[in-house]
Design a protein around this motif. Sequence first.
Motif, PDB file in Angstrom:
ATOM      1  N   ILE A   1     -18.749   4.076 -14.982  1.00  0.00           N
ATOM      2  CA  ILE A   1     -17.539   4.832 -15.312  1.00  0.00           C
ATOM      3  C   ILE A   1     -16.377   3.843 -15.400  1.00  0.00           C
ATOM      4  CG2 ILE A   1     -15.925   6.593 -14.490  1.00  0.00           C
ATOM      5  CD1 ILE A   1     -18.241   7.915 -13.056  1.00  0.00           C
ATOM      6  N   PRO A   2     -15.538   3.972 -16.427  1.00  0.00           N
ATOM      7  CA  PRO A   2     -14.392   3.059 -16.560  1.00  0.00           C
ATOM      8  C   PRO A   2     -13.516   3.098 -15.314  1.00  0.00           C
ATOM      9  CG  PRO A   2     -14.676   4.352 -18.556  1.00  0.00           C
ATOM     10  CD  PRO A   2     -15.610   4.932 -17.541  1.00  0.00           C
ATOM     11  N   THR A   3     -13.037   1.953 -14.882  1.00  0.00           N
ATOM     12  CA  THR A   3     -12.206   1.849 -13.681  1.00  0.00           C
ATOM     13  C   THR A   3     -10.816   1.351 -14.047  1.00  0.00           C
ATOM     14  OG1 THR A   3     -12.948  -0.416 -13.268  1.00  0.00           O
ATOM     15  CG2 THR A   3     -14.210   1.350 -12.237  1.00  0.00           C
ATOM     16  N   SER A   4      -9.886   1.590 -13.153  1.00  0.00           N
ATOM     17  CA  SER A   4      -8.518   1.103 -13.345  1.00  0.00           C
ATOM     18  C   SER A   4      -8.043   0.471 -12.046  1.00  0.00           C
ATOM     19  CB  SER A   4      -7.580   2.253 -13.727  1.00  0.00           C
ATOM     20  OG  SER A   4      -7.593   3.254 -12.728  1.00  0.00           O
ATOM     21  N   ASN A   5      -7.087  -0.433 -12.162  1.00  0.00           N
ATOM     22  CA  ASN A   5      -6.574  -1.105 -10.978  1.00  0.00           C
ATOM     23  C   ASN A   5      -5.762  -0.135 -10.120  1.00  0.00           C
ATOM     24  OD1 ASN A   5      -7.635  -3.613 -11.693  1.00  0.00           O
ATOM     25  ND2 ASN A   5      -5.866  -4.094 -12.980  1.00  0.00           N
ATOM     26  N   PRO A   6      -5.776  -0.309  -8.791  1.00  0.00           N
ATOM     27  CA  PRO A   6      -5.003   0.581  -7.923  1.00  0.00           C
ATOM     28  C   PRO A   6      -3.511   0.470  -8.205  1.00  0.00           C
ATOM     29  CG  PRO A   6      -5.820  -1.305  -6.699  1.00  0.00           C
ATOM     30  CD  PRO A   6      -6.495  -1.347  -8.035  1.00  0.00           C
ATOM     31  N   LYS A   7      -2.810   1.578  -8.026  1.00  0.00           N
ATOM     32  CA  LYS A   7      -1.373   1.613  -8.280  1.00  0.00           C
ATOM     33  C   LYS A   7      -0.608   0.845  -7.219  1.00  0.00           C
ATOM     34  CE  LYS A   7       2.289   4.943  -9.376  1.00  0.00           C
ATOM     35  NZ  LYS A   7       2.626   6.383  -9.497  1.00  0.00           N
ATOM     36  N   TYR A   8      -1.050   0.966  -5.969  1.00  0.00           N
ATOM     37  CA  TYR A   8      -0.383   0.298  -4.860  1.00  0.00           C
ATOM     38  C   TYR A   8      -1.411  -0.367  -3.949  1.00  0.00           C
ATOM     39  CZ  TYR A   8       3.628   3.288  -6.062  1.00  0.00           C
ATOM     40  OH  TYR A   8       4.644   3.917  -6.708  1.00  0.00           O
ATOM     41  N   LEU A   9      -0.948  -1.374  -3.227  1.00  0.00           N
ATOM     42  CA  LEU A   9      -1.713  -1.917  -2.108  1.00  0.00           C
ATOM     43  C   LEU A   9      -1.342  -1.085  -0.886  1.00  0.00           C
ATOM     44  CD1 LEU A   9      -3.513  -4.181  -0.844  1.00  0.00           C
ATOM     45  CD2 LEU A   9      -1.385  -5.383  -0.347  1.00  0.00           C
ATOM     46  N   PRO A  10      -2.310  -0.484  -0.197  1.00  0.00           N
ATOM     47  CA  PRO A  10      -1.977   0.325   0.977  1.00  0.00           C
ATOM     48  C   PRO A  10      -1.080  -0.426   1.959  1.00  0.00           C
ATOM     49  CG  PRO A  10      -4.271   0.644   0.415  1.00  0.00           C
ATOM     50  CD  PRO A  10      -3.762  -0.451  -0.484  1.00  0.00           C
ATOM     51  N   LEU A  11       0.053   0.204   2.300  1.00  0.00           N
ATOM     52  CA  LEU A  11       1.030  -0.415   3.186  1.00  0.00           C
ATOM     53  C   LEU A  11       1.525   0.591   4.218  1.00  0.00           C
ATOM     54  CD1 LEU A  11       3.325  -2.458   0.731  1.00  0.00           C
ATOM     55  CD2 LEU A  11       1.773  -3.404   2.435  1.00  0.00           C
ATOM     56  N   GLN A  12       1.942   0.085   5.354  1.00  0.00           N
ATOM     57  CA  GLN A  12       2.531   0.935   6.383  1.00  0.00           C
ATOM     58  C   GLN A  12       3.939   1.329   5.952  1.00  0.00           C
ATOM     59  OE1 GLN A  12       2.488  -1.660   9.729  1.00  0.00           O
ATOM     60  NE2 GLN A  12       0.266  -1.786   9.839  1.00  0.00           N
ATOM     61  N   ILE A  13       4.237   2.626   6.044  1.00  0.00           N
ATOM     62  CA  ILE A  13       5.562   3.121   5.676  1.00  0.00           C
ATOM     63  C   ILE A  13       6.331   3.583   6.913  1.00  0.00           C
ATOM     64  CG2 ILE A  13       6.827   4.816   4.297  1.00  0.00           C
ATOM     65  CD1 ILE A  13       5.409   2.653   2.679  1.00  0.00           C
ATOM     66  N   ILE A  14       5.617   4.219   7.843  1.00  0.00           N
ATOM     67  CA  ILE A  14       6.232   4.661   9.092  1.00  0.00           C
ATOM     68  C   ILE A  14       5.319   4.267  10.252  1.00  0.00           C
ATOM     69  CG2 ILE A  14       7.035   6.642  10.445  1.00  0.00           C
ATOM     70  CD1 ILE A  14       7.516   8.132   7.845  1.00  0.00           C
ATOM     71  N   VAL A  15       5.893   3.689  11.291  1.00  0.00           N
ATOM     72  CA  VAL A  15       5.156   3.333  12.506  1.00  0.00           C
ATOM     73  C   VAL A  15       5.978   3.794  13.700  1.00  0.00           C
ATOM     74  CG1 VAL A  15       4.221   1.492  13.925  1.00  0.00           C
ATOM     75  CG2 VAL A  15       4.009   1.357  11.451  1.00  0.00           C
ATOM     76  N   ASP A  16       5.381   4.630  14.542  1.00  0.00           N
ATOM     77  CA  ASP A  16       6.055   5.149  15.739  1.00  0.00           C
ATOM     78  C   ASP A  16       7.390   5.805  15.396  1.00  0.00           C
ATOM     79  OD1 ASP A  16       4.094   4.469  17.580  1.00  0.00           O
ATOM     80  OD2 ASP A  16       4.879   2.436  17.825  1.00  0.00           O
ATOM     81  N   GLY A  17       7.400   6.588  14.318  1.00  0.00           N
ATOM     82  CA  GLY A  17       8.602   7.324  13.956  1.00  0.00           C
ATOM     83  C   GLY A  17       9.694   6.501  13.315  1.00  0.00           C
ATOM     84  N   LYS A  18       9.406   5.250  12.957  1.00  0.00           N
ATOM     85  CA  LYS A  18      10.407   4.366  12.349  1.00  0.00           C
ATOM     86  C   LYS A  18       9.943   3.919  10.966  1.00  0.00           C
ATOM     87  CE  LYS A  18      11.997   2.629  16.815  1.00  0.00           C
ATOM     88  NZ  LYS A  18      12.192   1.427  17.681  1.00  0.00           N
TER      89      LYS A  18
END
Length: 221
Positions: free
Chosen positions: A157-174
Amino acid sequence: MIFFKTVLAFLLLLILARLLGKKQMSQMTFFHYVTGITIGSIAADIVITDNGSIIDEVIGLVLWCTLTALLSYGTLKSAKLRLLVDGQPTILIRNGVLQKKSLKSARLSIEELSMMLRERNIFSIQEVDYVILEPNGRLSVLRKQSNLNLTRADMDIPTSNPKYLPLQIIVDGKIIYKNLKSIGLSIEWLEKELEAQKINNISKVFYAEIQSDGSLYIAPC
């Protein structure tokens, strides 16, 4: 003299290492790690000591290795002793849910856990069902079944590159503003994503992570 002491220390280490077995050499737990360092330190003292006698150091080395061997034998016979010496595994993620109490007891931060997962080629916490911190400090990971199925390449099946590199956005409410900025997303976008998941206060979020497809994975407090 130093030639004789070096050869003696080398032979002693060789013999004692064989007697202690592969478990000690692999440094399976923190206890074995500390024991290995101590044995090396005593052996070094045999080589560099200049008091003319190395009897005390040799006796100390043999005694230390004997005690280690006896304790290892004891852990084979007693579950309680084994638990006391080696510790037990700690479940950090259970059924895909972060275990805050386990992370705290292991004195492990989200950043450190993410780094250890990336070393296992796992870039998103959402990819795993279970993560276990073993007594030797290494992670055992059970991926979600959905991540064990055939890949798109396997099915041609044709594949495409991921839109984002998984990153932390919030840690311990910050909010991790630099990560949010690095992928070109705004606070307004984050607030809308939180509202969509019925979260109206960032302090209620223990951990949030941007996924490769642009969705937001959230672990509430």
